[in-house]
Enzyme design. Structure first.
Site, PDB file in Angstrom:
ATOM      1  N   GLY A  72      14.158 -70.786 -11.113  1.00  0.00           N
ATOM      2  CA  GLY A  72      12.992 -71.737 -10.493  1.00  0.00           C
ATOM      3  C   GLY A  72      11.750 -71.617 -11.276  1.00  0.00           C
ATOM      4  O   GLY A  72      11.171 -72.747 -11.524  1.00  0.00           O
ATOM      5  N   ASN A 153       7.654 -71.118   0.630  1.00  0.00           N
ATOM      6  CA  ASN A 153       8.486 -69.961   0.895  1.00  0.00           C
ATOM      7  C   ASN A 153       7.879 -69.066   1.796  1.00  0.00           C
ATOM      8  O   ASN A 153       8.783 -68.172   2.138  1.00  0.00           O
ATOM      9  CB  ASN A 153       8.593 -69.346  -0.539  1.00  0.00           C
ATOM     10  CG  ASN A 153       7.209 -69.324  -1.250  1.00  0.00           C
ATOM     11  OD1 ASN A 153       6.409 -70.087  -1.296  1.00  0.00           O
ATOM     12  ND2 ASN A 153       6.860 -68.059  -1.611  1.00  0.00           N
ATOM     13  N   GLN A 181      12.767 -73.566  -2.144  1.00  0.00           N
ATOM     14  CA  GLN A 181      12.996 -73.095  -0.958  1.00  0.00           C
ATOM     15  C   GLN A 181      13.874 -74.237  -0.046  1.00  0.00           C
ATOM     16  O   GLN A 181      14.640 -73.786   0.863  1.00  0.00           O
ATOM     17  CB  GLN A 181      11.905 -72.664  -0.174  1.00  0.00           C
ATOM     18  CG  GLN A 181      11.507 -71.398  -0.733  1.00  0.00           C
ATOM     19  CD  GLN A 181      12.114 -70.176  -0.405  1.00  0.00           C
ATOM     20  OE1 GLN A 181      12.994 -70.151   0.709  1.00  0.00           O
ATOM     21  NE2 GLN A 181      11.785 -69.282  -1.200  1.00  0.00           N
ATOM     22  N   SER A 201      16.737 -73.325  -7.366  1.00  0.00           N
ATOM     23  CA  SER A 201      16.931 -71.899  -7.938  1.00  0.00           C
ATOM     24  C   SER A 201      18.340 -71.611  -7.608  1.00  0.00           C
ATOM     25  O   SER A 201      18.416 -71.600  -6.169  1.00  0.00           O
ATOM     26  CB  SER A 201      15.941 -70.865  -7.748  1.00  0.00           C
ATOM     27  OG  SER A 201      16.317 -69.883  -8.249  1.00  0.00           O
ATOM     28  N   GLY A 202      19.390 -71.194  -8.160  1.00  0.00           N
ATOM     29  CA  GLY A 202      20.649 -70.940  -7.656  1.00  0.00           C
ATOM     30  C   GLY A 202      20.839 -69.570  -6.591  1.00  0.00           C
ATOM     31  O   GLY A 202      21.274 -69.786  -5.611  1.00  0.00           O
ATOM     32  N   CYS A 325       8.000 -61.751  -4.499  1.00  0.00           N
ATOM     33  CA  CYS A 325       7.178 -61.919  -5.872  1.00  0.00           C
ATOM     34  C   CYS A 325       5.912 -61.196  -5.710  1.00  0.00           C
ATOM     35  O   CYS A 325       5.215 -60.556  -6.491  1.00  0.00           O
ATOM     36  CB  CYS A 325       7.003 -63.242  -6.462  1.00  0.00           C
ATOM     37  SG  CYS A 325       8.573 -64.180  -6.358  1.00  0.00           S
TER      38      CYS A 325
HETATM   39  N1  PLP Z   1       9.233 -71.436  -6.020  1.00  0.00           N
HETATM   40  C1  PLP Z   1       9.409 -71.172  -4.900  1.00  0.00           C
HETATM   41  C2  PLP Z   1       8.772 -71.959  -3.759  1.00  0.00           C
HETATM   42  C3  PLP Z   1      10.066 -69.906  -4.547  1.00  0.00           C
HETATM   43  O1  PLP Z   1      10.326 -69.458  -3.335  1.00  0.00           O
HETATM   44  C4  PLP Z   1      10.551 -69.218  -5.685  1.00  0.00           C
HETATM   45  C5  PLP Z   1      11.084 -68.123  -5.351  1.00  0.00           C
HETATM   46  O2  PLP Z   1      10.678 -67.116  -4.457  1.00  0.00           O
HETATM   47  C6  PLP Z   1      10.235 -69.507  -6.943  1.00  0.00           C
HETATM   48  C7  PLP Z   1       9.557 -71.005  -7.088  1.00  0.00           C
HETATM   49  C8  PLP Z   1      10.793 -68.794  -8.333  1.00  0.00           C
HETATM   50  O3  PLP Z   1      12.154 -69.019  -8.362  1.00  0.00           O
HETATM   51  P1  PLP Z   1      13.015 -68.045  -9.265  1.00  0.00           P
HETATM   52  O4  PLP Z   1      13.122 -66.531  -8.474  1.00  0.00           O
HETATM   53  O5  PLP Z   1      14.395 -68.767  -9.660  1.00  0.00           O
HETATM   54  O6  PLP Z   1      12.337 -67.837 -10.433  1.00  0.00           O
END
Ligand code: PLP
Length: 395
Positions: A72, A153, A181, A201-202, A325
């Site tokens: 993502g 998220n 999400q 995102s998978g 994150c």
């Molecule tokens: N965007 C949102 C709203 C997310 O919650 C996340 C991951 O927590 C991401 C982007 C990032 O996705 P990825 O973990 O696949 O890089």
């Protein structure tokens, strides 16, 4: 036997066995390079094409509009940097986004600021909603792209994306939504929604980590992010991850089939909210109705979210304080701060994110387990002592 309850689905989800089986089959049988001109290559190419079609069918778009990425974060980077850099050549150097985006979007915008772009970070209301009118007011002749997340998220609030998209188009700008999400938790039809680009995102929908999609509407032109070979219609170089692409197709089909279970998930979420908000000095974050079915974010005054996580883990409950994150940092959540939660309270929140695999017994167990943990942690707080001394411990 000790219970194990996974309530951190917003961080990542368990890979469905059916998805793992499809990936394994691909690894063992269709391991060719889809660019090779021989039988093994053709087999891989067929799976790439059929998976793209399966994904497009679930999302309500054309297969030519689906581009595979590594995650993502890459899809977010590509959409925003690709559009901004392309449109900068036409004198458009302004981006509109919100204060509550995921770091994948916020830090992309910060990086673009260093390249000379101007970024407007729109505020949100107490529920985390960005007002479509504020988007209209922020767009200027120089705006290249509007980037607003589909669903948050941390607090699960769902943004009015269709309305914002209409405004962005009326004002002549591109509309991108980070739906990482949302996809799998909301029924999305891309052509009806009308956005120009969408990221998913998978690993948020029971496929593995390491596979994502950027949907780019036909006719929308953005610069490449990754240069190299001619894969993905010459727009995203890198040999395609065929097993994970097939796994993602399976996961999306399963998500579509399981959409009918979302009202049950939402009912469990509401039961959690009802049970946990009986704890004195608690506060539920996010919108009362416009919210994802699986996310509960609740703050408990006078305690640190991190200490609560440790105790929950010992009781067999996997939860989170906010986004995975940022869990390595002890900074207060930028999302909660943007919704007006005071700094000291933005530290004490708990995010429980459930799925269709969560059971009613899991919810009962969480509702029973959290209050004594909150009580024990509060007993260590000098501020709580003052509340008790004043006889106000019941709120
Ligand atoms: N965007 C949102 C709203 C997310 O919650 C996340 C991951 O927590 C991401 C982007 C990032 O996705 P990825 O973990 O696949 O890089």
């Amino acid at each position: 036997m000790k219970r194990f309850i996974y309530a951190d689905n917003a961080a990542t989800t368990a890979v469905y066995p059916e998805v793992a089986a499809e990936i394994q089959k691909c690894c063992l049988e269709a391991w060719g390079n889809p660019s090779s001109a021989h039988q093994k290559g053709y087999e891989a190419k067929d799976i790439l094409a059929s998976s793209r079609k399966r994904i497009a069918d679930v999302l309500g778009c054309d297969e030519k509009e689906i581009y595979f990425t590594s995650c993502g974060t890459e899809a977010d980077n590509w959409a925003i940097k690709g559009a901004a850099r392309r449109l900068a050549k036409k004198g458009k150097n302004h981006i509109v986004t919100t204060a509550i985006e995921h770091p994948a979007v916020l830090n992309t915008c910060k990086a673009l600021e260093k390249e000379g772009f101007e970024v407007t970070y729109l505020p949100v209301d107490q529920y985390g909603i960005v007002s479509p009118e504020s988007v209209r007011d922020a767009i200027t002749d120089k705006t290249a792209i509007v980037a607003v997340m589909y669903a948050n998220n941390e607090i699960g609030t769902i943004e009015p994306i269709a309305e914002i998209t209409k405004i962005a188009h009326e004002r002549g700008t591109l509309m991108f939504t980070d739906a990482v999400q949302a996809v799998g938790n909301v029924d999305i039809n891309l052509h009806e929604l009308g956005v120009d680009m969408l990221a998913l995102s998978g690993h948020k929908l029971h496929a593995p980590k390491g596979i994502g999609v950027l949907y780019i509407k036909k006719g929308v032109l953005i610069d490449n992010l990754i240069d190299g070979g001619g894969q993905e219609n010459r727009k995203r170089a890198g040999t395609e991850n065929i097993p994970y692409i097939a796994g993602l197709a399976k996961a999306l089909e399963m998500a579509k089939e399981r959409m009918c279970e979302l009202p049950r998930v939402a009912a469990m979420r509401d039961r959690l909210i009802e049970g946990l908000s009986k704890i004195p000095y608690s506060h539920v974050h996010g919108h009362p109705t416009e919210r994802l079915p699986g996310i509960v974010n609740i703050g408990f005054k006078f305690i640190e979210g991190e200490s609560m996580l440790l105790w929950l883990n010992l009781s067999g409950i996997c939860a989170s304080t906010g986004s995975a994150c940022s869990s390595a940092s002890l900074d207060a959540s930028h999302v909660l701060l943007a919704t007006g939660v005071p700094h000291e309270e933005a530290h004490g929140t708990l995010r429980l994110s459930i799925s269709a695999d969560t059971t009613d017994e899991d919810i009962d167990f969480i509702i029973e387990t959290v209050p004594p943990i909150v009580k024990r942690l509060r007993e260590m707080s000098p501020l709580w002592e003052e509340i008790v001394a004043a006889g106000k411990e019941n709120g």
